[in-house]
Design a protein around this motif. Structure first.
Motif, PDB file in Angstrom:
ATOM      1  N   PRO A  46       0.816  -1.224   0.000  1.00  0.00           N
ATOM      2  CA  PRO A  46       0.000   0.000   0.000  1.00  0.00           C
ATOM      3  C   PRO A  46       0.842   1.263   0.000  1.00  0.00           C
ATOM      4  O   PRO A  46       2.034   1.241   0.329  1.00  0.00           O
ATOM      5  N   SER A  47       0.218   2.359  -0.379  1.00  0.00           N
ATOM      6  CA  SER A  47       0.877   3.656  -0.346  1.00  0.00           C
ATOM      7  C   SER A  47       0.988   4.148   1.086  1.00  0.00           C
ATOM      8  O   SER A  47       0.342   3.620   1.998  1.00  0.00           O
ATOM      9  N   LEU A  48       1.799   5.192   1.261  1.00  0.00           N
ATOM     10  CA  LEU A  48       1.935   5.793   2.586  1.00  0.00           C
ATOM     11  C   LEU A  48       0.599   6.336   3.072  1.00  0.00           C
ATOM     12  O   LEU A  48       0.282   6.274   4.256  1.00  0.00           O
ATOM     13  N   LYS A  49      -0.214   6.816   2.141  1.00  0.00           N
ATOM     14  CA  LYS A  49      -1.524   7.351   2.504  1.00  0.00           C
ATOM     15  C   LYS A  49      -2.390   6.253   3.125  1.00  0.00           C
ATOM     16  O   LYS A  49      -3.078   6.472   4.134  1.00  0.00           O
ATOM     17  N   LYS A  62       2.827   4.777  12.450  1.00  0.00           N
ATOM     18  CA  LYS A  62       3.110   4.124  11.172  1.00  0.00           C
ATOM     19  C   LYS A  62       4.341   3.230  11.276  1.00  0.00           C
ATOM     20  O   LYS A  62       4.441   2.229  10.573  1.00  0.00           O
ATOM     21  N   ALA A  63       5.277   3.603  12.148  1.00  0.00           N
ATOM     22  CA  ALA A  63       6.519   2.830  12.284  1.00  0.00           C
ATOM     23  C   ALA A  63       6.238   1.381  12.677  1.00  0.00           C
ATOM     24  O   ALA A  63       6.999   0.483  12.322  1.00  0.00           O
ATOM     25  N   HIS A 145       8.710   4.736  -6.327  1.00  0.00           N
ATOM     26  CA  HIS A 145       7.958   3.666  -5.659  1.00  0.00           C
ATOM     27  C   HIS A 145       6.628   4.195  -5.132  1.00  0.00           C
ATOM     28  O   HIS A 145       5.593   3.536  -5.252  1.00  0.00           O
ATOM     29  N   LYS A 146       6.652   5.388  -4.542  1.00  0.00           N
ATOM     30  CA  LYS A 146       5.430   5.963  -4.004  1.00  0.00           C
ATOM     31  C   LYS A 146       4.416   6.233  -5.114  1.00  0.00           C
ATOM     32  O   LYS A 146       3.221   5.979  -4.958  1.00  0.00           O
ATOM     33  N   THR A 197      -0.380  16.229  -1.967  1.00  0.00           N
ATOM     34  CA  THR A 197       0.474  17.389  -2.200  1.00  0.00           C
ATOM     35  C   THR A 197       1.833  16.911  -2.691  1.00  0.00           C
ATOM     36  O   THR A 197       2.201  15.752  -2.471  1.00  0.00           O
ATOM     37  N   PRO A 198       2.619  17.784  -3.338  1.00  0.00           N
ATOM     38  CA  PRO A 198       3.962  17.370  -3.774  1.00  0.00           C
ATOM     39  C   PRO A 198       4.820  16.840  -2.638  1.00  0.00           C
ATOM     40  O   PRO A 198       5.651  15.953  -2.839  1.00  0.00           O
ATOM     41  N   CYS A 199       4.592  17.355  -1.437  1.00  0.00           N
ATOM     42  CA  CYS A 199       5.371  16.901  -0.285  1.00  0.00           C
ATOM     43  C   CYS A 199       5.135  15.423   0.018  1.00  0.00           C
ATOM     44  O   CYS A 199       5.991  14.766   0.606  1.00  0.00           O
ATOM     45  N   TYR A 200       3.971  14.907  -0.386  1.00  0.00           N
ATOM     46  CA  TYR A 200       3.670  13.487  -0.135  1.00  0.00           C
ATOM     47  C   TYR A 200       4.751  12.592  -0.732  1.00  0.00           C
ATOM     48  O   TYR A 200       5.136  11.585  -0.152  1.00  0.00           O
TER      49      TYR A 200
END
Length: 263
Positions: A46-49, A62-63, A145-146, A197-200
């Motif tokens: 899955p994505s970070l989101k 999340k860790a 990857h993201k 956002t781009p920061c993602y």
């Protein structure tokens, strides 16, 4: 390329520990039942989101859900990260240089990758950008990857994403493979299509948790207050102009003295 891998077994153990069925956790995290099942079996990454959704639903950091590796393949350089975050915050090169106590020409060289800043300078820049120096220094979790993970999660092909963002499918493939780094303009287009956002794409897994651990207890407690969390969650979905309007409204509200009125 080393990627970030979520521990599906850990999610299942945490879910069972809390007495949630697969369906209940999927509902809490706003995910489909089949997708969550694949995550637990580790057949999907899955994505970070999505990881953030699962962590919130399970009430853990999340860790605890991640196995992380690190590598520089396909990752943005420190200078590129600084430029992306600075631009997103609406700061000019001169603004950031002045705030960080360095010359605009030196900052420009850092952003172009011509020079590598000292740790002290990097900390100054990070502080003015409102992020941890760890965010600028870490290479864990590549941009490519993201992008690929998020695209696949949305069920989009490279061609579909390319059409929506107004770029070529070949460029999407090269970005995902880590062969090229997108321009800021392309990054903004991709972020808009993917609803982030781009920061993602440059914020690292665990970076928020790392930043929280470095704060003093009082500030950390304030940030974790439900009311503050609710405000931050809403702010994440605001455009730059909307956020600017909210900030101006708060300033006017405080100047009027309403903020000091007792109920």
């Amino acid at each position: 390329m080393i990627s970030v891998i979520i521990r599906g077994q850990q999610i299942r153990l945490l879910r069972e520990e809390r007495g949630y069925t697969l369906q209940e956790l999927a509902s809490r995290a706003h995910l489909s039942l089949s997708y969550l099942s694949e995550i637990e079996r580790e057949s999907k990454r899955p994505s970070l989101k999505t990881i953030e959704k699962l962590a919130a639903a399970l009430n853990v950091s999340k860790a605890r859900l991640l196995d992380g590796g690190s590598g520089k393949d396909g990752a943005l350089s420190i200078g590129e990260k600084i430029r992306v975050i600075r631009t997103e915050k609406g700061m000019s090169l001169n603004d950031l240089a002045s705030a960080a106590g360095i010359s605009p020409s030196y900052l420009s060289e850092i952003e172009r990758g011509s020079v590598y800043p000292s740790l002290a300078t990097l900390k100054q820049i990070a502080r003015e950008l409102g992020v941890s120096a760890l965010v600028l220094m870490s290479y864990e979790g590549s941009l490519g990857h993201k992008l690929k993970t998020l695209r696949e999660e949305y069920g989009m092909t490279q061609a579909q994403l390319a059409r929506a963002a107004g770029v070529t499918a070949g460029l999407i493939g090269q970005i995902e493979q880590g062969k090229v780094q997108p321009s800021l303009k392309t990054l903004e287009k991709l972020a808009q299509v993917m609803g982030v956002t781009p920061c993602y794409f440059i914020m690292e897994p665990g970076a928020v948790d790392q930043m929280l651990s470095m704060m003093n207890p009082e500030l950390r407690e304030l940030l974790m207050h439900p009311n503050v969390q609710a405000i931050l969650n809403m702010a994440c979905n605001l455009s730059r102009s909307e956020l600017q309007f909210v900030l101006q409204f708060i300033q006017l509200y405080k100047q009027s003295g309403c903020g000091n009125a007792s109920g």
